[in-house]
Design an enzyme around this catalytic site. Structure first.
Site, PDB file in Angstrom:
ATOM      1  N   LYS B  92       0.636  -1.018   0.332  1.00 37.52           N
ATOM      2  CA  LYS B  92       0.249  -0.096   0.209  1.00 37.52           C
ATOM      3  C   LYS B  92       0.590   1.652   0.147  1.00 37.52           C
ATOM      4  O   LYS B  92       0.162   1.762  -1.134  1.00 37.52           O
ATOM      5  CB  LYS B  92      -0.897   0.017   1.321  1.00 37.52           C
ATOM      6  CG  LYS B  92      -1.834  -0.844   1.065  1.00 37.52           C
ATOM      7  CD  LYS B  92      -3.382  -0.510   0.385  1.00 37.52           C
ATOM      8  CE  LYS B  92      -4.307  -1.533   0.043  1.00 37.52           C
ATOM      9  NZ  LYS B  92      -5.368  -1.222  -1.010  1.00 37.52           N
ATOM     10  N   GLU B 114      -9.892   7.078   2.333  1.00 38.74           N
ATOM     11  CA  GLU B 114     -10.789   6.129   3.098  1.00 38.74           C
ATOM     12  C   GLU B 114     -10.000   4.294   3.109  1.00 38.74           C
ATOM     13  O   GLU B 114      -8.555   4.464   2.800  1.00 38.74           O
ATOM     14  CB  GLU B 114     -12.006   4.342   2.233  1.00 38.74           C
ATOM     15  CG  GLU B 114     -11.350   3.386   1.384  1.00 38.74           C
ATOM     16  CD  GLU B 114      -9.594   4.687   0.054  1.00 38.74           C
ATOM     17  OE1 GLU B 114     -10.068   6.055   0.276  1.00 38.74           O
ATOM     18  OE2 GLU B 114      -9.524   3.907   0.072  1.00 38.74           O
ATOM     19  N   SER B 380       1.680  -9.155  -1.094  1.00 34.23           N
ATOM     20  CA  SER B 380       1.879  -8.154  -1.043  1.00 34.23           C
ATOM     21  C   SER B 380       1.462  -7.725  -0.381  1.00 34.23           C
ATOM     22  O   SER B 380       1.747  -6.832   0.864  1.00 34.23           O
ATOM     23  CB  SER B 380      -0.223  -8.054  -1.675  1.00 34.23           C
ATOM     24  OG  SER B 380      -1.113  -8.613  -0.508  1.00 34.23           O
TER      25      SER B 380
END
Lengths: 263, 397
Positions: B92, B114, B380
């Site tokens: 991220k 968000e 990830s």
């Protein structure tokens, strides 16, 4: 001729438009609210088609939409209800694109026509995408009304005014519905709109909740739209089991003239 | 080689999907981004700062690890792209670093985002601390309850975490609320979307920023296997940002089969799944035309997965398009399969994966690889945030 055009032909000022969400507070409330508004002398009615994810709406309309969906409201039910009510003033459906896409755009416009709906406001159908569908709207004589905001450039306002049909919906402040006060709106925006000498009538919306707001909107344009303020009234009526017709007449009177109907 | 590019056209469409279905109130912001993002992303000063922060702050390049014991179990060569080793524990941050720099170029001083599980929220709060920017994170009230640790991290990092009580009180509703905030504060605010979703140009911005993953895979794989590309790349897909980033440089090559893995929750035949491509239909969510889970009236429904990062009712429009074109194969994996994969990876390689990434690992069991084939799984994120779920599922022994 479209009823919206007939209205503006007859009346250019002090137009009052009221918004409520279909299926709220009760699934059949529309059958009481719509005639009550028409009898109270409202000029235009906007009916919200509830959507699960109303991104341009503040808490009041969000909540009413959620209630309406859980009450079982859908486009199918809404059209059925409208076909069973008599009304003579222009009715505009306001809502988001996804439920309309699932219903089918052309089907939706045909159903609008059959239910005597005169126009649509679809906030998440931007001009560029609307233009792809414009011919279908025109063919079915449904006026799609476009929005302008204080951040719209002069050029953009001119483009939107040219493509909007019936009237142009001027959002008074860059905000979601019900979250700002029209009273504090920036008048330089109103002056800017005036200086563009647009041929189409301007109706102001967002943050209008009292007589003073209404008068101000009528000074700068052809009228105003009340949404969140009216939804709050409906919740009040429902929770206190008040009489729809009388309470709505009283509300409309206070907005238009600043005083209640005397008993 | 073919000439397919993973970029949308100038209106933001990947074939039928994408675009910007936004209210007029958002137009100036979206227009500004649309006009400037390519120029910013391609400017030498952006590239210089982005590259140096990725290296010195998040620890890139992340390793490409040849996972030998897992390879043995699966019966082919498995490599893990270690995005779990990034600062803050997942891919991220590649996106939030890039976007906070974009905000700087646009002169925006207030950042909103968000978050679902809290990973994107933490990654956003982190870069805002780094840059000294005001940071507001919208998070569903239900997710706030479920992800207390990440909520505290965001707060410690100086972000304001705003609970969202509308709708189902999860990621979709948090995204709506972030969009509403942007409508209400258009001038000073930049919205950092956490995945390849939302109106154009967000899907393209996030894809480009995350493509660092794929570029590194390409280079690192060649270092280990001169002259070759992997036969397969596997990544999990919620909104689809880690997958889009990992796939990006390989979309136009026939040598590599790309596999996206959605979350099937308790099974696609139940009402508790998040496998959007399998269960959804075309429609509009958060300003983008894509495939989404919805009822017959077009109301968006709430997906389910044990992994909070995969339970988004839509999917990035680039994936809807890649699926339609047959350029990526999409599978789905249940909670149970993902949990088993997480356990296997932990005991075989000493790596506790995030539940999201465990879905990508689980897909290995669903394929029939030849022993000479090579597979890169994009790992990830790490499992720290999921320890309470693992403990609950596997027990305490």
């Amino acid at each position: 001729m479209n009823r919206i055009d007939l209205l503006f032909k007859r009346k250019q000022n002090d137009i009052l438009s009221v918004y409520f969400t279909a299926g709220h507070p009760e699934i059949n409330s529309l059958a009481e609210i719509l005639p009550a508004l028409e009898n109270a002398g409202v000029d235009l009615i906007e009916i919200g088609m509830p959507f699960s994810d109303p991104i341009a709406d503040g808490p009041v309309i969000q909540k009413s939409s959620q209630t309406a969906i859980s009450n079982g409201m859908s486009l199918k039910v809404l059209f059925e209800q409208l076909r069973n009510i008599e009304f003579n003033i222009p009715v505009i459906l306001m809502g988001y694109l996804n439920p309309i896409l699932q219903y089918g755009i052309e089907n939706f416009l045909i159903s609008c026509k059959e239910a005597n709906v005169s126009g649509t406001i679809i906030p998440d159908l931007p001009l560029s995408q609307y233009l792809i569908q414009e011919e279908t709207f025109i063919r079915n004589n449904i006026h799609n009304i476009l929005l302008i905001t204080p951040l719209s450039t002069d050029r953009r306002i001119t483009d939107l005014a040219e493509k909007s049909r019936g009237f142009l919906y001027a959002v008074a402040s860059s905000a979601t519905t019900g979250s700002s006060s029209f009273h504090n709106a920036d008048t330089s925006y109103f002056e800017r709109i005036r200086s563009l000498n647009l041929k189409i009538p301007i109706i102001f919306g967002f943050g209008i909740s009292c007589h003073a707001d209404f008068i101000k909107a009528c000074d700068w344009g052809s009228g105003a739209i009340i949404g969140s303020g009216f939804i709050k009234l409906l919740e009040h009526i429902e929770s206190r089991k008040m009489d729809y017709t009388r309470t709505i007449a009283d509300f409309v009177c206070r907005i238009k003239y600043g005083n209640s109907i005397q008993k | 080689m073919n000439n397919i590019s993973a970029h949308p056209d100038s209106d933001g469409f990947y074939g039928d999907y994408g675009g910007a279905y936004i209210p007029e109130m958002l137009l100036p912001n979206i227009q500004e981004l649309k006009e400037k993002y390519l120029e910013i992303l391609e400017s030498p000063s952006f590239i210089k700062e982005f590259t140096s922060l990725l290296r010195d702050y998040t620890g890139r390049p992340t390793p490409l690890f040849h996972s030998k014991r897992l390879s043995q179990k699966i019966g082919c060569s498995v490599y893990l792209k270690r995005e779990d080793l990034n600062h803050t524990g997942a891919h991220k941050i590649n996106n939030t670093i890039g976007q906070v720099l974009i905000a700087g170029f646009l002169g925006k001083s207030r950042i909103i985002a968000e978050t679902g599980a809290g990973q994107h929220g933490v990654a956003t709060a982190t870069v805002c601390a780094l840059k000294g920017l005001e940071c507001i994170i919208y998070m569903g009230a239900l997710d706030i309850e479920r992800q207390a640790l990440n909520v505290y991290k965001m707060k410690m990092l100086g972000a304001k975490v705003v609970p969202v009580h509308s709708g189902n009180k999860t990621l979709k509703d948090a995204t709506n609320e972030a969009i509403r905030d942007w409508i209400n504060h258009p001038e000073e605010t930049h919205y950092i979307i956490g995945s390849v979703v939302g109106p154009h140009p967000y899907p393209d911005i996030v894809t480009r920023l995350q493509s660092v993953i794929g570029h590194e895979i390409k280079q690192q794989f060649k270092e280990k296997n001169p002259g070759k590309n992997p036969d397969y790349i596997i990544a999990c897909v919620g909104g689809g940002s880690n997958a889009a980033g990992a796939f990006y440089p390989f979309i136009s090559t026939d040598e590599t089969q790309l596999i996206g893995v959605e979350a099937a929750g308790k099974g696609n035949e139940t009402s508790m799944s998040a496998a959007t491509l399998e269960l959804g239909r075309p429609g509009i969510i958060h300003g983008s035309m894509t495939i989404l889970m919805q009822d017959q009236d077009g109301q968006i429904t709430e997906p389910y997965s044990i992994s909070a990062g995969l339970d988004y009712p839509g999917i990035g429009p680039v994936h809807a398009w890649l699926d339609a074109k047959g350029l990526v194969k999409y599978l789905s994996v249940t909670d149970e399969e993902a949990l088993q994969a997480a356990k296997d990876l932990t005991v075989l390689e000493g790596i506790i994966p995030a539940l999201e990434s465990a879905h990508a690992i689980a897909a290995l069991y669903k394929m029939n690889f030849r022993s000479d084939e090579t597979v890169v799984v994009n790992l990830s994120g790490r499992g720290d945030k999921d320890m309470s779920t693992y403990k609950k599922e596997f027990g305490d022994e």
